[in-house]
Design a protein around this motif. Structure first.
Motif, PDB file in Angstrom:
ATOM      1  N   LEU A 206      -1.227 -14.216 -11.693  1.00 52.42           N
ATOM      2  CA  LEU A 206      -1.758 -13.408 -10.589  1.00 52.42           C
ATOM      3  C   LEU A 206      -2.275 -12.050 -11.036  1.00 52.42           C
ATOM      4  O   LEU A 206      -2.820 -11.292 -10.245  1.00 52.42           O
ATOM      5  CB  LEU A 206      -0.659 -13.183  -9.550  1.00 52.42           C
TER       6      LEU A 206
ATOM      7  N   GLY B 208       5.650 -11.013  -7.673  1.00 52.41           N
ATOM      8  CA  GLY B 208       4.189 -10.855  -7.673  1.00 52.41           C
ATOM      9  C   GLY B 208       3.715  -9.663  -8.486  1.00 52.41           C
ATOM     10  O   GLY B 208       2.522  -9.541  -8.781  1.00 52.41           O
TER      11      GLY B 208
ATOM     12  N   ARG C   4      -6.167  -9.740   1.006  1.00 51.30           N
ATOM     13  CA  ARG C   4      -7.402 -10.030   1.746  1.00 51.30           C
ATOM     14  C   ARG C   4      -7.645  -8.983   2.828  1.00 51.30           C
ATOM     15  O   ARG C   4      -8.783  -8.637   3.123  1.00 51.30           O
ATOM     16  CB  ARG C   4      -7.244 -11.411   2.390  1.00 51.30           C
TER      17      ARG C   4
ATOM     18  N   ASN D 225       1.917 -17.576   0.703  1.00 50.09           N
ATOM     19  CA  ASN D 225       0.621 -16.909   0.545  1.00 50.09           C
ATOM     20  C   ASN D 225       0.591 -15.464   1.065  1.00 50.09           C
ATOM     21  O   ASN D 225      -0.477 -14.903   1.255  1.00 50.09           O
ATOM     22  CB  ASN D 225      -0.468 -17.739   1.228  1.00 50.09           C
TER      23      ASN D 225
ATOM     24  N   ASP E 195      -3.787 -17.090   8.996  1.00 47.72           N
ATOM     25  CA  ASP E 195      -3.057 -18.127   8.264  1.00 47.72           C
ATOM     26  C   ASP E 195      -2.604 -19.209   9.268  1.00 47.72           C
ATOM     27  O   ASP E 195      -3.346 -19.543  10.176  1.00 47.72           O
ATOM     28  CB  ASP E 195      -1.883 -17.510   7.491  1.00 47.72           C
TER      29      ASP E 195
ATOM     30  N   PRO F 179       4.743 -14.964  -4.686  1.00 51.76           N
ATOM     31  CA  PRO F 179       3.376 -15.483  -4.510  1.00 51.76           C
ATOM     32  C   PRO F 179       3.244 -16.907  -5.011  1.00 51.76           C
ATOM     33  O   PRO F 179       2.244 -17.568  -4.762  1.00 51.76           O
ATOM     34  CB  PRO F 179       2.531 -14.525  -5.358  1.00 51.76           C
TER      35      PRO F 179
ATOM     36  N   GLU G 186      -1.442 -13.065  -1.086  1.00 51.25           N
ATOM     37  CA  GLU G 186      -2.862 -13.392  -0.994  1.00 51.25           C
ATOM     38  C   GLU G 186      -3.463 -12.852   0.305  1.00 51.25           C
ATOM     39  O   GLU G 186      -4.515 -12.206   0.306  1.00 51.25           O
ATOM     40  CB  GLU G 186      -2.996 -14.918  -1.030  1.00 51.25           C
ATOM     41  N   THR G 187      -2.768 -13.084   1.412  1.00 53.27           N
ATOM     42  CA  THR G 187      -3.229 -12.599   2.713  1.00 53.27           C
ATOM     43  C   THR G 187      -3.274 -11.080   2.735  1.00 53.27           C
ATOM     44  O   THR G 187      -4.234 -10.472   3.206  1.00 53.27           O
ATOM     45  CB  THR G 187      -2.287 -13.095   3.837  1.00 53.27           C
TER      46      THR G 187
ATOM     47  N   LYS H 272      -5.828 -10.935 -10.058  1.00 52.73           N
ATOM     48  CA  LYS H 272      -6.026 -10.587  -8.638  1.00 52.73           C
ATOM     49  C   LYS H 272      -5.543  -9.177  -8.338  1.00 52.73           C
ATOM     50  O   LYS H 272      -6.176  -8.426  -7.613  1.00 52.73           O
ATOM     51  CB  LYS H 272      -5.258 -11.570  -7.741  1.00 52.73           C
TER      52      LYS H 272
END
Lengths: 102, 130, 130
Positions: free
Chosen positions: A46, A39, A22, A15, B53, A11, A18-19, A49
């Protein structure tokens, strides 16, 4: 329906995690593999999160990938369960589909 | 070149989702991903394509690769409709982060949120990522 | 359960080639059926018999060939991706007038339709890549 998301990128470089966080919905799981295991490590920036997402998602990390990188099973966050390749296969079977968040 | 799989006509129908998260020309992933979509269209499966993205850069208007010598496959996205591939989704958050609006895109798409992508993904049987 | 594996990266360059193998082996050991392993993008390079890894390293290509022999695995190299990257079997050698072929034992070259078919026929598809 539940999805197994695999994350194979650090990470700190990409990304993918992160994606993945999400779009992963309640009841789905995230499996950290390859460089993705960084990660899952405790004590990184992190952690917040992951903790936030921990009440809707389950987290797993691939043990052999941790070991290869000098990380012990104890080095991952408490919300992360360590599995081996057998466990990886079980996760794939247990979820309705797998999405590799490459 | 590709064989048409007649045995699947009227057979099993699954929901395929193609997820594109990569920019188009720096690597071949986007181009070869599109090749899968085109071949897959012959199988009469239910297909959704998601751009998120850097994948949103794949469908930007006015791409012209003539000066770098690579294939300009961005035009092919406009032909997807002829293959009955009509469900193209773009993640709103990815567009916003990149300052891209719908007017900047070369194909009609549905702009949806990350959460909607998450829910949509759960409705699919096979998720292929490139 | 019936599983299929997609491998998008070449041998040695990316761990994906190892993870895909380790996963496939574990699935077989647990009694699952591997319907197909599909090699795409640079993943087609897993299918050349001309690699010569150092003796103290794993032999990624042979490892697949052996697993295929033991479990009657269907290892399919995408034809379009293979043509670009120079992975050639006897048929392709004749068809394109090449002076050699290099496909490894247990692998076969076929169309992208094989990937879609794997999605249709398998209970789960797992993608490994970069």
């Amino acid at each position: 329906m539940s999805i197994l998301h695999t994350v194979n990128k650090s990470p700190f470089e990409k990304n993918s995690l992160e994606t993945c966080l999400r779009i992963a919905m309640e009841g789905s799981s995230v499996l950290f593999i390859e460089d993705g295991v960084y990660g899952a490590v405790d004590g990184t920036s992190l952690n917040g999160k992951l903790s936030d997402a921990g009440n809707r998602l389950k987290f797993y990390a691939l043990g052999p990938d941790l070991k290869a990188r000098g990380l012990s099973e104890n080095s991952v966050m408490n919300c992360v369960e360590v599995v081996d390749y057998d466990g990886f296969v079980d996760l794939v079977v247990r979820h309705d589909a797998t999405y590799a968040c490459l | 070149m590709e064989e048409i799989p007649e045995e699947y006509e009227g057979g099993i129908v699954k929901k395929f989702m193609y997820v594109n998260r990569r920019a188009p020309h720096g690597t071949i992933y986007a181009q070869e991903s599109l090749e899968v979509v085109l071949v897959g269209a012959a199988f009469d499966q239910e297909v959704s394509i998601v751009f998120m993205d850097d994948g949103v850069y794949q469908i930007l208007k006015d791409q012209d690769t003539s000066a770098i010598g690579t294939k300009n496959f961005s035009k092919t996205f406009r032909a997807l409709e002829m293959y009955d591939v009509e469900k193209l989704y773009v993640e709103r958050e990815s567009m916003q982060a990149r300052g891209i609006s719908e007017d900047d895109l070369n194909v009609p798409v549905e702009v949806i949120t990350s959460e909607e992508i998450g829910r949509l993904m759960e409705q699919h049987d096979v998720i292929l990522s490139f | 359960m019936k599983l299929s594996v997609v491998l998008n990266e070449g041998p040695y360059q990316h761990q994906a080639a190892d993870t895909a193998y380790n996963f496939t082996r574990a699935a077989l050991a647990k009694g699952h059926e591997i319907f197909r392993v599909f090699f795409y993008h640079d993943g087609v390079n897993n299918g050349t018999r001309l690699t010569t890894p150092p003796q103290d390293d794993r032999d990624i290509v042979n490892r697949w060939s052996q697993l295929a022999e033991e479990h009657d695995l269907d290892l399919v190299v995408c034809i379009a991706a293979a043509q670009r990257r120079g992975i050639v079997d006897e048929d392709e050698q004749k068809r394109h007038g090449k002076d050699a072929n290099n496909i490894a034992k247990g692998f076969r070259i076929s169309g992208l339709g094989q990937l879609i078919e794997a999605g249709i026929q398998s209970d789960r598809v797992v993608v490994f890549g970069d």
